[in-house]
Scaffold this motif. Structure first.
Motif, PDB file in Angstrom:
ATOM      1  N   VAL A  44       0.844  -1.206   0.000  1.00 17.42           N
ATOM      2  CA  VAL A  44       0.000   0.000   0.000  1.00 17.42           C
ATOM      3  C   VAL A  44       0.874   1.250   0.000  1.00 17.42           C
ATOM      4  O   VAL A  44       0.632   2.194  -0.755  1.00 17.42           O
ATOM      5  CB  VAL A  44      -0.976  -0.015   1.198  1.00 17.42           C
ATOM      6  N   SER A  46       3.881   1.501  -1.193  1.00 14.93           N
ATOM      7  CA  SER A  46       4.591   1.618  -2.472  1.00 14.93           C
ATOM      8  C   SER A  46       3.744   2.260  -3.563  1.00 14.93           C
ATOM      9  O   SER A  46       4.283   2.776  -4.541  1.00 14.93           O
ATOM     10  CB  SER A  46       5.069   0.242  -2.949  1.00 14.93           C
ATOM     11  N   LEU A  47       2.435   2.251  -3.381  1.00 13.46           N
ATOM     12  CA  LEU A  47       1.543   2.882  -4.354  1.00 13.46           C
ATOM     13  C   LEU A  47       1.444   4.397  -4.136  1.00 13.46           C
ATOM     14  O   LEU A  47       0.798   5.090  -4.907  1.00 13.46           O
ATOM     15  CB  LEU A  47       0.147   2.253  -4.270  1.00 13.46           C
ATOM     16  N   GLU A  73      -7.358   8.254  -3.116  1.00 14.07           N
ATOM     17  CA  GLU A  73      -6.580   7.148  -2.584  1.00 14.07           C
ATOM     18  C   GLU A  73      -7.390   5.855  -2.562  1.00 14.07           C
ATOM     19  O   GLU A  73      -6.868   4.783  -2.868  1.00 14.07           O
ATOM     20  CB  GLU A  73      -6.063   7.474  -1.185  1.00 14.07           C
ATOM     21  N   LEU A  76      -7.309   4.593  -6.017  1.00 19.12           N
ATOM     22  CA  LEU A  76      -5.982   4.054  -6.305  1.00 19.12           C
ATOM     23  C   LEU A  76      -5.834   2.641  -5.744  1.00 19.12           C
ATOM     24  O   LEU A  76      -5.397   1.725  -6.448  1.00 19.12           O
ATOM     25  CB  LEU A  76      -4.908   4.969  -5.695  1.00 19.12           C
ATOM     26  N   LEU A  77      -6.213   2.456  -4.494  1.00 26.98           N
ATOM     27  CA  LEU A  77      -6.079   1.150  -3.861  1.00 26.98           C
ATOM     28  C   LEU A  77      -7.006   0.120  -4.504  1.00 26.98           C
ATOM     29  O   LEU A  77      -6.616  -1.027  -4.720  1.00 26.98           O
ATOM     30  CB  LEU A  77      -6.323   1.254  -2.355  1.00 26.98           C
ATOM     31  N   HIS A  80      -5.605  -1.437  -7.537  1.00 27.49           N
ATOM     32  CA  HIS A  80      -4.434  -2.296  -7.342  1.00 27.49           C
ATOM     33  C   HIS A  80      -4.694  -3.408  -6.320  1.00 27.49           C
ATOM     34  O   HIS A  80      -3.780  -3.854  -5.626  1.00 27.49           O
ATOM     35  CB  HIS A  80      -3.235  -1.442  -6.905  1.00 27.49           C
TER      36      HIS A  80
END
Length: 123
Positions: A44, A46-47, A73, A76-77, A80
């Motif tokens: 997490v 690293s993103l 965010e 974003l998470l 991924h």
């Protein structure tokens, strides 16, 4: 113990009222251990996540004007989940249920270990 997301309204003297979870929304953010296992994980971080890693050891409070950053965010998470799941050993759909379009309207999300908070809920 579970980790949950609450919306609060602060009064002028610093007191706050916790608002009810809207119908059709889920306030679950996983197990308490997810503070370090998932949200504070290297995957997490690293993103470039700023907010969720704070849960690894802290209480997270987001001001109204910072909500767009938090929503970005979350997106974003969610984009991924496979990477996060692979790195943490947590089933990606345990972190976040598939979107309503993939489940079918009115269908319940799969019963899994926890969920990425769904900040935007269908009204």
């Amino acid at each position: 113990m579970s980790l949950s997301v609450d919306v609060v309204v602060r009064g002028p003297d610093g007191e706050f009222d916790v608002l009810d979870v809207p119908e059709g929304c889920d306030d679950s953010a996983g197990f308490e251990s997810w503070r370090w296992k998932v949200w504070g994980s290297d995957a997490v971080r690293s993103l470039g996540a700023r907010w969720f890693p704070l849960l690894d050891g802290e209480w997270l409070e987001v001001a109204t004007e910072e909500l767009p950053e938090l929503l970005a965010e979350v997106a974003l998470l969610r984009a991924h989940l496979d990477l996060i799941g692979g790195a943490t050993g947590v089933d990606p759909w345990g972190i976040a249920p598939p979107p309503v379009q993939q489940r079918g309207v009115g269908a319940e999300p799969p019963a899994r270990e926890g969920r990425l908070p769904q900040v935007l809920c269908k009204s």
